[in-house]
Design a protein around this motif. Sequence first.
Motif, PDB file in Angstrom:
ATOM      1  N   THR A 279      13.555  -5.571  -0.239  1.00  0.00           N
ATOM      2  CA  THR A 279      14.570  -6.184  -1.107  1.00  0.00           C
ATOM      3  C   THR A 279      13.972  -6.784  -2.372  1.00  0.00           C
ATOM      4  O   THR A 279      14.456  -6.531  -3.490  1.00  0.00           O
ATOM      5  N   PHE A 280      12.924  -7.578  -2.239  1.00  0.00           N
ATOM      6  CA  PHE A 280      12.346  -8.250  -3.411  1.00  0.00           C
ATOM      7  C   PHE A 280      11.811  -7.246  -4.417  1.00  0.00           C
ATOM      8  O   PHE A 280      12.164  -7.283  -5.603  1.00  0.00           O
ATOM      9  N   LEU A 281      10.944  -6.345  -3.980  1.00  0.00           N
ATOM     10  CA  LEU A 281      10.327  -5.405  -4.923  1.00  0.00           C
ATOM     11  C   LEU A 281      11.351  -4.445  -5.505  1.00  0.00           C
ATOM     12  O   LEU A 281      11.254  -4.050  -6.678  1.00  0.00           O
ATOM     13  N   SER A 282      12.350  -4.057  -4.728  1.00  0.00           N
ATOM     14  CA  SER A 282      13.394  -3.170  -5.258  1.00  0.00           C
ATOM     15  C   SER A 282      14.142  -3.846  -6.399  1.00  0.00           C
ATOM     16  O   SER A 282      14.401  -3.241  -7.440  1.00  0.00           O
ATOM     17  N   ALA A 283      14.484  -5.124  -6.212  1.00  0.00           N
ATOM     18  CA  ALA A 283      15.178  -5.860  -7.271  1.00  0.00           C
ATOM     19  C   ALA A 283      14.249  -6.101  -8.456  1.00  0.00           C
ATOM     20  O   ALA A 283      14.676  -6.065  -9.613  1.00  0.00           O
ATOM     21  N   PHE A 284      12.982  -6.357  -8.189  1.00  0.00           N
ATOM     22  CA  PHE A 284      12.000  -6.587  -9.250  1.00  0.00           C
ATOM     23  C   PHE A 284      11.875  -5.373 -10.157  1.00  0.00           C
ATOM     24  O   PHE A 284      11.784  -5.495 -11.393  1.00  0.00           O
ATOM     25  N   ARG A 285      11.908  -4.187  -9.571  1.00  0.00           N
ATOM     26  CA  ARG A 285      11.681  -2.955 -10.326  1.00  0.00           C
ATOM     27  C   ARG A 285      12.959  -2.288 -10.818  1.00  0.00           C
ATOM     28  O   ARG A 285      12.894  -1.306 -11.562  1.00  0.00           O
ATOM     29  N   ALA A 286      14.111  -2.817 -10.443  1.00  0.00           N
ATOM     30  CA  ALA A 286      15.389  -2.192 -10.817  1.00  0.00           C
ATOM     31  C   ALA A 286      15.731  -2.535 -12.275  1.00  0.00           C
ATOM     32  O   ALA A 286      16.632  -3.323 -12.550  1.00  0.00           O
ATOM     33  N   LYS A 287      15.007  -1.925 -13.194  1.00  0.00           N
ATOM     34  CA  LYS A 287      15.198  -2.186 -14.619  1.00  0.00           C
ATOM     35  C   LYS A 287      15.498  -0.909 -15.404  1.00  0.00           C
ATOM     36  O   LYS A 287      15.032  -0.713 -16.525  1.00  0.00           O
ATOM     37  N   GLY A 288      16.315  -0.030 -14.783  1.00  0.00           N
ATOM     38  CA  GLY A 288      16.753   1.161 -15.486  1.00  0.00           C
ATOM     39  C   GLY A 288      15.600   2.029 -15.948  1.00  0.00           C
ATOM     40  O   GLY A 288      14.710   2.377 -15.165  1.00  0.00           O
ATOM     41  N   ARG A 289      15.579   2.353 -17.227  1.00  0.00           N
ATOM     42  CA  ARG A 289      14.540   3.235 -17.760  1.00  0.00           C
ATOM     43  C   ARG A 289      13.147   2.616 -17.701  1.00  0.00           C
ATOM     44  O   ARG A 289      12.150   3.317 -17.889  1.00  0.00           O
ATOM     45  N   MET A 290      13.060   1.303 -17.444  1.00  0.00           N
ATOM     46  CA  MET A 290      11.767   0.627 -17.348  1.00  0.00           C
ATOM     47  C   MET A 290      11.282   0.506 -15.904  1.00  0.00           C
ATOM     48  O   MET A 290      10.271  -0.147 -15.640  1.00  0.00           O
ATOM     49  N   ALA A 291      11.981   1.135 -14.965  1.00  0.00           N
ATOM     50  CA  ALA A 291      11.632   1.000 -13.546  1.00  0.00           C
ATOM     51  C   ALA A 291      10.192   1.440 -13.273  1.00  0.00           C
ATOM     52  O   ALA A 291       9.449   0.761 -12.549  1.00  0.00           O
TER      53      ALA A 291
END
Length: 324
Positions: A279-291
């Motif tokens: 959950t934490f890392l998925s939300a951390f990296r969920a930045k669209g084209r910047m994933a």
Amino acid sequence: MVALACDIGGTNTRLGLVRNGILLPESTGSYANDEFEDFYAVAAAFLRERREHRVDSVCIALAAVATAEGATLTNRDWTIARDRVAATCSAGKVDFINDFEALGYAMGQVEKLETQCLTPDTAAGQPGPRLVLGAGTGFNASAWCPSRFGGEPHVVAAECGHMTLPLAGETEFSLQCALSAGRGRASVERALSGRGLFEIYQWQCAQAGRPPRAETAAAVSRGAVARQDEDCVAAALMFLRFLGRVCGDLALAYLPFSGLYLSGGVSRALAPLLAEDPTFLSAFRAKGRMAGFMETFPVHLLCDDGTALHGCAEWLRLTLAAGG
């Protein structure tokens, strides 16, 4: 030269003696704030127990906006004044810094700190800033920035807990209504703190139509880590989703190529979920084209609750080196 390093949080105060800019680990101690009338009583008890009648200087890290003359804590009705600290400790010099500013200075010696890597598949990182942030009694962050032109690194302090909580989706907006009730808005700290975790848990129980069984944030953390209570688990995962999103936003702001470090009592209490649940890392990296770009930032958990004292010692060392 003997100095006193102090980390005053909303719940506990930690102190340690510093000799020539080096924290003496055997001298450190932690005190529950509820057991003392004010900070001066804590400092006096610490010095008395260690048979130190005076120190040359004091560096105090505060959970508040620090000024040259002191500050009032954000999460406790304590005001700490420079002249009273000087009198209590018989010190010639007293400096105040923000508690996360102290954590930032500790990032200059991160190899001395006890940490747990949360991204073992990510490279160690290239030269660049380090970001330290986290949830405890409150929430905040600071950035340690190496000098590009020689000389000492510098630390950028902030008040990130008072930023507006980033929300996504109908469920989170329902939670926002609960967190902002009577407050006008939901700040980051309203969710990402011990009190925030407990309010998320209460909201979760109401959504599920079940009475709360946990009575404290610590009980929620224990129930979530042990997977013994579905509402505790759901609240903790919501907390980690917010934490990951806010950490990701701040990583884009500061570009911590040398690493992002999580601190705070709540972060440490949820360490097994941080390490094992996506959950934490998925939300951390969920930045669209910047994933993909987000995967370049190493993420660590600070396991030592005395890190701010190391930062105070580093502040004292730099001050001494500068002739302050």
